[in-house]
Design a protein around this motif. Structure first.
Motif, PDB file in Angstrom:
ATOM      1  N   ILE A 191       0.835  -1.202   0.000  1.00 46.21           N
ATOM      2  CA  ILE A 191       0.000   0.000   0.000  1.00 46.21           C
ATOM      3  C   ILE A 191       0.870   1.253   0.000  1.00 46.21           C
ATOM      4  O   ILE A 191       0.647   2.201  -0.778  1.00 46.21           O
ATOM      5  CB  ILE A 191      -0.934   0.012   1.226  1.00 46.21           C
ATOM      6  N   GLU A 192       1.864   1.253   0.869  1.00 45.82           N
ATOM      7  CA  GLU A 192       2.703   2.442   0.998  1.00 45.82           C
ATOM      8  C   GLU A 192       3.437   2.759  -0.301  1.00 45.82           C
ATOM      9  O   GLU A 192       3.602   3.924  -0.661  1.00 45.82           O
ATOM     10  CB  GLU A 192       3.710   2.246   2.128  1.00 45.82           C
ATOM     11  N   ARG A 193       3.872   1.724  -1.028  1.00 44.18           N
ATOM     12  CA  ARG A 193       4.614   1.953  -2.264  1.00 44.18           C
ATOM     13  C   ARG A 193       3.745   2.562  -3.351  1.00 44.18           C
ATOM     14  O   ARG A 193       4.191   3.400  -4.135  1.00 44.18           O
ATOM     15  CB  ARG A 193       5.236   0.650  -2.767  1.00 44.18           C
ATOM     16  N   PHE A 194       2.481   2.158  -3.441  1.00 44.17           N
ATOM     17  CA  PHE A 194       1.658   2.565  -4.578  1.00 44.17           C
ATOM     18  C   PHE A 194       0.569   3.580  -4.231  1.00 44.17           C
ATOM     19  O   PHE A 194      -0.074   4.119  -5.139  1.00 44.17           O
ATOM     20  CB  PHE A 194       1.016   1.334  -5.230  1.00 44.17           C
ATOM     21  N   ARG A 195       0.355   3.846  -2.968  1.00 42.25           N
ATOM     22  CA  ARG A 195      -0.672   4.814  -2.570  1.00 42.25           C
ATOM     23  C   ARG A 195      -0.338   6.185  -3.154  1.00 42.25           C
ATOM     24  O   ARG A 195       0.787   6.679  -3.045  1.00 42.25           O
ATOM     25  CB  ARG A 195      -0.764   4.891  -1.043  1.00 42.25           C
ATOM     26  N   GLY A 196      -1.324   6.799  -3.801  1.00 40.90           N
ATOM     27  CA  GLY A 196      -1.129   8.113  -4.380  1.00 40.90           C
ATOM     28  C   GLY A 196      -0.551   8.120  -5.784  1.00 40.90           C
ATOM     29  O   GLY A 196      -0.378   9.183  -6.379  1.00 40.90           O
ATOM     30  N   THR A 197      -0.301   6.933  -6.350  1.00 41.36           N
ATOM     31  CA  THR A 197       0.269   6.847  -7.704  1.00 41.36           C
ATOM     32  C   THR A 197      -0.785   6.577  -8.773  1.00 41.36           C
ATOM     33  O   THR A 197      -0.484   6.631  -9.962  1.00 41.36           O
ATOM     34  CB  THR A 197       1.323   5.728  -7.785  1.00 41.36           C
ATOM     35  N   GLY A 198      -2.002   6.257  -8.355  1.00 46.16           N
ATOM     36  CA  GLY A 198      -3.027   5.834  -9.309  1.00 46.16           C
ATOM     37  C   GLY A 198      -3.077   4.336  -9.503  1.00 46.16           C
ATOM     38  O   GLY A 198      -4.022   3.805 -10.101  1.00 46.16           O
ATOM     39  N   VAL A 199      -2.062   3.624  -9.028  1.00 43.93           N
ATOM     40  CA  VAL A 199      -2.039   2.159  -9.094  1.00 43.93           C
ATOM     41  C   VAL A 199      -2.888   1.621  -7.938  1.00 43.93           C
ATOM     42  O   VAL A 199      -2.722   2.030  -6.788  1.00 43.93           O
ATOM     43  CB  VAL A 199      -0.601   1.622  -9.005  1.00 43.93           C
ATOM     44  N   ILE A 200      -3.795   0.698  -8.259  1.00 42.72           N
ATOM     45  CA  ILE A 200      -4.733   0.165  -7.269  1.00 42.72           C
ATOM     46  C   ILE A 200      -4.262  -1.202  -6.792  1.00 42.72           C
ATOM     47  O   ILE A 200      -4.112  -2.132  -7.598  1.00 42.72           O
ATOM     48  CB  ILE A 200      -6.148   0.047  -7.869  1.00 42.72           C
ATOM     49  N   GLY A 231      -6.810   0.290   7.754  1.00 43.16           N
ATOM     50  CA  GLY A 231      -7.555   1.453   8.224  1.00 43.16           C
ATOM     51  C   GLY A 231      -6.959   2.099   9.455  1.00 43.16           C
ATOM     52  O   GLY A 231      -7.138   3.302   9.687  1.00 43.16           O
ATOM     53  N   GLN A 232      -6.263   1.326  10.285  1.00 40.69           N
ATOM     54  CA  GLN A 232      -5.618   1.895  11.460  1.00 40.69           C
ATOM     55  C   GLN A 232      -4.484   2.835  11.068  1.00 40.69           C
ATOM     56  O   GLN A 232      -4.178   3.783  11.799  1.00 40.69           O
ATOM     57  CB  GLN A 232      -5.088   0.774  12.353  1.00 40.69           C
ATOM     58  N   ARG A 233      -3.865   2.560   9.905  1.00 43.98           N
ATOM     59  CA  ARG A 233      -2.759   3.410   9.445  1.00 43.98           C
ATOM     60  C   ARG A 233      -3.234   4.521   8.524  1.00 43.98           C
ATOM     61  O   ARG A 233      -2.787   5.665   8.622  1.00 43.98           O
ATOM     62  CB  ARG A 233      -1.734   2.538   8.718  1.00 43.98           C
ATOM     63  N   TRP A 234      -4.132   4.164   7.594  1.00 43.17           N
ATOM     64  CA  TRP A 234      -4.678   5.147   6.661  1.00 43.17           C
ATOM     65  C   TRP A 234      -6.202   4.995   6.682  1.00 43.17           C
ATOM     66  O   TRP A 234      -6.740   4.029   6.115  1.00 43.17           O
ATOM     67  CB  TRP A 234      -4.173   4.901   5.242  1.00 43.17           C
ATOM     68  N   ASP A 254      -9.476   8.062   2.998  1.00 47.98           N
ATOM     69  CA  ASP A 254     -10.158   9.296   3.375  1.00 47.98           C
ATOM     70  C   ASP A 254      -9.426  10.541   2.884  1.00 47.98           C
ATOM     71  O   ASP A 254     -10.056  11.584   2.656  1.00 47.98           O
ATOM     72  CB  ASP A 254     -10.304   9.378   4.899  1.00 47.98           C
ATOM     73  N   ASP A 255      -8.108  10.453   2.706  1.00 49.49           N
ATOM     74  CA  ASP A 255      -7.348  11.627   2.279  1.00 49.49           C
ATOM     75  C   ASP A 255      -7.324  11.795   0.763  1.00 49.49           C
ATOM     76  O   ASP A 255      -6.662  12.687   0.241  1.00 49.49           O
ATOM     77  CB  ASP A 255      -5.922  11.580   2.827  1.00 49.49           C
ATOM     78  N   GLY A 256      -8.044  10.909   0.039  1.00 42.01           N
ATOM     79  CA  GLY A 256      -8.154  11.048  -1.406  1.00 42.01           C
ATOM     80  C   GLY A 256      -7.010  10.467  -2.207  1.00 42.01           C
ATOM     81  O   GLY A 256      -6.988  10.601  -3.442  1.00 42.01           O
ATOM     82  N   LEU A 257      -6.085   9.780  -1.545  1.00 44.12           N
ATOM     83  CA  LEU A 257      -4.913   9.255  -2.261  1.00 44.12           C
ATOM     84  C   LEU A 257      -5.128   7.835  -2.758  1.00 44.12           C
ATOM     85  O   LEU A 257      -4.314   6.935  -2.555  1.00 44.12           O
ATOM     86  CB  LEU A 257      -3.674   9.324  -1.361  1.00 44.12           C
ATOM     87  N   GLY A 258      -6.269   7.629  -3.451  1.00 37.38           N
ATOM     88  CA  GLY A 258      -6.481   6.351  -4.128  1.00 37.38           C
ATOM     89  C   GLY A 258      -7.411   5.413  -3.399  1.00 37.38           C
ATOM     90  O   GLY A 258      -8.167   5.803  -2.498  1.00 37.38           O
TER      91      GLY A 258
END
Length: 349
Positions: A191-200, A231-234, A254-258
């Motif tokens: 999750i951390e590697r791809f969050r916010g990149t558009g990769v699901i 969910g506890q982390r993001w 919730d922050d919109g990053l994918g």
């Protein structure tokens, strides 16, 4: 000359015994793979002397296109190319071009392990491919090596994903099989590697596919457990499916990053909405990932069967379909012998 088929009226498009229409077609173009993942193609079985199909035993691109056209006339709108590893098939981009040209096909996608993706991403996009799914179970190099049977390099897969993004393929999805005690502690790293990149990233519960992966319920990490952990982390929230029958439950950050997806074949089976047919690389038609047998389409096709005759064979097979293995799996816990199922490498995941 290309075959000509008169499309079936909507009301004559086949529905199976549970009322499910035929909408998705998954085509295995290659039975070989350059990985030896223990849960799919363990190297002790699929060794250097294992007999895979010869090239003339696999369907040609012309035969695949002809059969796809027949499936489309019965309601198929989405086509996915799988393997084995589909990018081992020479000139695969040409087949993508043939399939995207079929009237009625709304979407052609590809599932790959990503090792060869960097060298093919541009030509796949140029021939009409939009969506791509990469199987990647972890970003830990040592665990990746173990889970690929010692035959894969993590950096090459990550390079392939990068090349796919640069080529404009979208959406790009990562399918990750999570197994307790093996890679479950690395799920958040993905999750951390791809969050916010558009990769699901999509997490798949470890399934009892095939007959060789020594599956046990104790090694399944329920999707709900992963949702809570992530969910506890993001913080995240559920969102509506993109379409009826979508296999992954979607959650957005919730922050919109994918978003992230969860495929819960064990704890929350989705047989009731399954509209997927499967075609093996040698032309056998299966109606379920967990099927025990299929219908040979190659033999009648090469024997001179007309489009109408092949269509009737496909339609009759779907009309009799009653598959719901994942929903019925719980009965096997009561001492019944597990079903002997077709291997996943043979018809794709």
């Amino acid at each position: 000359m290309p075959s000509t088929v008169t499309p079936l009226p909507v009301k004559h498009r086949p529905h199976d015994t549970l009322g499910r229409p035929l909408h998705d077609l998954r085509i295995s173009v290659m039975d070989r793979c350059n990985f030896r993942c223990p849960y799919c193609m363990p190297k002790e079985t699929f060794h250097e002397n294992y007999r895979f199909l010869k090239s003339n035993e696999r369907l040609s691109f012309e035969e695949i296109t002809r059969l796809t056209r027949l499936f489309v006339d019965m309601g198929v709108r989405k086509v996915r190319l799988t393997g084995g590893e589909p990018l081992l098939r020479s000139n695969l981009a040409d087949l993508v071009g043939d399939l995207t040209a079929i009237e009625g096909v709304q979407d052609v996608a590809l599932t790959t392990n990503g090792v060869l993706l960097a060298q093919h991403a541009v030509e796949l996009k140029a021939n009409g491919l939009n969506r791509i799914t990469v199987s990647l179970d972890t970003t830990d190099a040592a665990i990746f090596k173990q889970m690929s049977g010692g035959m894969g390099e993590l950096d090459r897969v990550l390079d392939g994903i990068r090349a796919a993004r640069e080529a404009g393929l979208a959406p790009i999805k990562i399918n990750s099989v999570i197994e307790r005690g093996l890679n479950d502690h690395t799920a958040l790293d993905l999750i951390e590697r791809f969050r916010g990149t558009g990769v699901i990233v999509r997490f798949i519960e470890y399934m009892d596919v095939g007959n060789r992966n020594h599956w046990s319920l104790e090694r399944v990490v329920p999707s709900r457990e992963l949702v809570d952990r992530i969910g506890q982390r993001w913080p995240l929230h559920p969102v509506d499916p993109n379409y009826r029958g979508e296999v992954a439950e979607r959650y957005a950050f919730d922050d919109g990053l994918g978003e992230v997806g969860f495929i819960s074949s064990i704890t929350n089976p989705f047989c009731g909405d399954c509209t997927r047919a499967r075609l093996s690389s040698e032309g056998v038609f299966y109606t379920c990932l967990f099927a025990r047998s299929g219908i040979d389409l190659r033999a009648p096709m090469r024997g001179g069967a007309t489009d109408a005759e092949l269509s009737q064979l496909i339609s009759n097979t779907w009309l009799k379909r009653g598959d719901r293995y994942s929903e019925a799996r719980s009965s096997l816990k009561n001492g019944e012998q597990p079903l002997r199922k077709i291997e996943m490498y043979y018809i794709g995941g």
